[in-house]
Design a protein around this motif. Structure first.
Motif, short mmCIF file in Angstrom:
data_model
loop_
_atom_site.label_atom_id
_atom_site.label_comp_id
_atom_site.label_asym_id
_atom_site.label_seq_id
_atom_site.Cartn_x
_atom_site.Cartn_y
_atom_site.Cartn_z
N ALA A 57 0.83 -1.22 0.00
CA ALA A 57 0.00 0.00 0.00
C ALA A 57 0.86 1.27 0.00
CB ALA A 57 -0.93 0.00 1.20
N SER A 58 0.46 2.23 -0.81
CA SER A 58 1.11 3.53 -0.82
C SER A 58 0.52 4.39 0.30
CB SER A 58 0.87 4.22 -2.17
OG SER A 58 -0.53 4.46 -2.33
N GLU A 59 1.10 5.56 0.50
CA GLU A 59 0.59 6.46 1.54
C GLU A 59 -0.87 6.81 1.29
OE1 GLU A 59 1.21 11.06 3.08
OE2 GLU A 59 2.90 10.04 2.11
N GLN A 60 -1.22 7.09 0.02
CA GLN A 60 -2.60 7.49 -0.30
C GLN A 60 -3.58 6.35 -0.05
OE1 GLN A 60 -3.67 10.64 -1.06
NE2 GLN A 60 -5.64 9.64 -0.66
N ILE A 61 -3.19 5.13 -0.42
CA ILE A 61 -4.08 3.99 -0.20
C ILE A 61 -4.24 3.74 1.31
CG2 ILE A 61 -4.30 1.48 -0.49
CD1 ILE A 61 -3.11 1.78 -3.26
N CYS A 62 -3.17 3.93 2.06
CA CYS A 62 -3.26 3.80 3.52
C CYS A 62 -4.29 4.77 4.08
CB CYS A 62 -1.90 4.05 4.16
SG CYS A 62 -0.74 2.67 3.99
N ARG A 63 -4.26 6.01 3.58
CA ARG A 63 -5.23 7.01 4.05
C ARG A 63 -6.66 6.62 3.65
NH1 ARG A 63 -2.97 11.34 6.20
NH2 ARG A 63 -0.79 11.80 5.70
N ASP A 64 -6.81 6.12 2.42
CA ASP A 64 -8.14 5.76 1.92
C ASP A 64 -8.73 4.58 2.67
OD1 ASP A 64 -7.97 7.76 0.04
OD2 ASP A 64 -7.36 6.45 -1.61
N CYS A 65 -7.89 3.63 3.06
CA CYS A 65 -8.38 2.39 3.67
C CYS A 65 -8.32 2.38 5.20
CB CYS A 65 -7.60 1.20 3.12
SG CYS A 65 -7.82 0.93 1.34
N ALA A 66 -7.76 3.41 5.81
CA ALA A 66 -7.62 3.44 7.27
C ALA A 66 -8.95 3.25 8.02
CB ALA A 66 -6.94 4.74 7.71
N PRO A 67 -10.06 3.86 7.57
CA PRO A 67 -11.32 3.65 8.31
C PRO A 67 -11.75 2.18 8.34
CG PRO A 67 -11.51 5.54 6.84
CD PRO A 67 -10.22 4.85 6.49
N GLU A 68 -11.58 1.48 7.20
CA GLU A 68 -11.95 0.07 7.16
C GLU A 68 -11.05 -0.77 8.08
OE1 GLU A 68 -13.66 1.80 3.48
OE2 GLU A 68 -11.73 1.98 4.46
N ILE A 69 -9.76 -0.45 8.10
CA ILE A 69 -8.82 -1.20 8.95
C ILE A 69 -9.17 -0.99 10.42
CG2 ILE A 69 -6.41 -1.48 9.63
CD1 ILE A 69 -7.15 -2.52 6.81
N GLU A 70 -9.48 0.24 10.78
CA GLU A 70 -9.86 0.53 12.17
C GLU A 70 -11.09 -0.30 12.56
OE1 GLU A 70 -11.04 4.35 15.02
OE2 GLU A 70 -10.81 4.62 12.86
N GLN A 71 -12.05 -0.40 11.64
CA GLN A 71 -13.27 -1.17 11.88
C GLN A 71 -12.96 -2.67 12.02
OE1 GLN A 71 -16.20 -0.51 8.77
NE2 GLN A 71 -17.25 -2.41 9.24
N LEU A 72 -12.06 -3.17 11.17
CA LEU A 72 -11.75 -4.61 11.18
C LEU A 72 -10.96 -5.04 12.42
CD1 LEU A 72 -10.87 -5.20 7.41
CD2 LEU A 72 -12.93 -5.91 8.63
#
Length: 244
Positions: free
Chosen positions: A133-148
């Motif tokens: 994951a790039s920095e931008q993808i990390c930012r985009d997917c952070a909410p889902e990761i927090e939920q998981l």
């Protein structure tokens, strides 16, 4: 089996042909011809895309250029067929890195798979996010990761925790949203979840010294309890691998 000279072959047949080559020139000729057939199949939207991506990965292992197949991996992960999706994600992990702009095109599919009801779909997306994951993808997917991280499934939780490590490493300003999850994660029984949680705690401590103070106050006792249980616990069948 006989194959039309205009039809790409199976992976096992390609491997056999390469092994039978006596010289590097002969090998290059085999790979060149097969690569041309794969390109044609991709352009025509062949139903053999998973097989062709698998052959691309083999070519990549041999050191041949395969960048022209990256978009097919992105298309594959958008498929709802698991075998297509699996080879697509494997292709992304091997043929791309976090600096490739093509990876951004996979973000939507990854976000969709992260919250999929099937744990193995989510697992594919989590593994890829954790790897490339790039920095931008990390930012985009952070909410889902927090939920998981609050998932009742340890298979998902441990992968989500390792993705959180990646996100904290790439985007330290998002670190704070994972701090509150540590307490509950340390209550889990699964060793994979616990190891991934400790890795996340380590990464958070690298971001700012305030996390060290926070964990000293909140997490030392749970960690001691875990270590004590490891030292005194007896046989646990869930960690039995070939009677070891």
């Amino acid at each position: 089996n006989t194959h039309s000279p205009h039809m790409s072959i199976r992976l096992r047949d390609l491997i056999r042909q390469v092994r039978e080559c006596k010289t590097s020139a002969e090998e290059r000729d085999v790979i060149s011809k097969e690569a041309a057939l794969i390109r044609t199949a991709f352009s025509k939207g062949s139903e053999h895309r998973p097989r062709n991506i698998a052959k691309l990965l083999f070519m990549n292992m041999l050191g041949y250029p395969t960048h022209w197949g990256q978009m097919e991996c992105v298309k594959s992960i958008a498929s709802q067929v698991f075998t297509d999706k699996r080879i697509g994600y494997l292709g992304l992990n091997i043929l791309l890195d976090e600096n490739q702009e093509v990876l951004m095109l996979a973000t939507h599919s990854m976000k969709t798979d992260l919250v999929h009801m099937n744990q193995y779909y989510a697992g594919l997306a989590l593994t890829t996010l954790g790897n490339i994951a790039s920095e931008q993808i990390c930012r985009d997917c952070a909410p889902e990761i927090e939920q998981l991280l609050s998932s009742p499934n340890p298979y998902i939780q441990k992968k989500a925790a390792l993705c959180a490590v990646k996100i904290v490493r790439k985007t330290p300003d998002l670190a704070d949203q994972f701090k509150s999850k540590i307490k509950d994660l340390l209550q889990e029984k699964d060793h994979g979840v616990l190891i991934a949680t400790v890795a996340l705690m380590n990464e958070l401590c690298k971001v700012d010294d305030s996390y060290k103070q926070f964990f000293r106050q909140k997490s030392v006792l749970p960690l001691i309890k875990i270590l004590k249980s490891l030292a005194t616990a007896g046989y646990a069948p869930e960690y039995d691998i070939s009677n070891i």
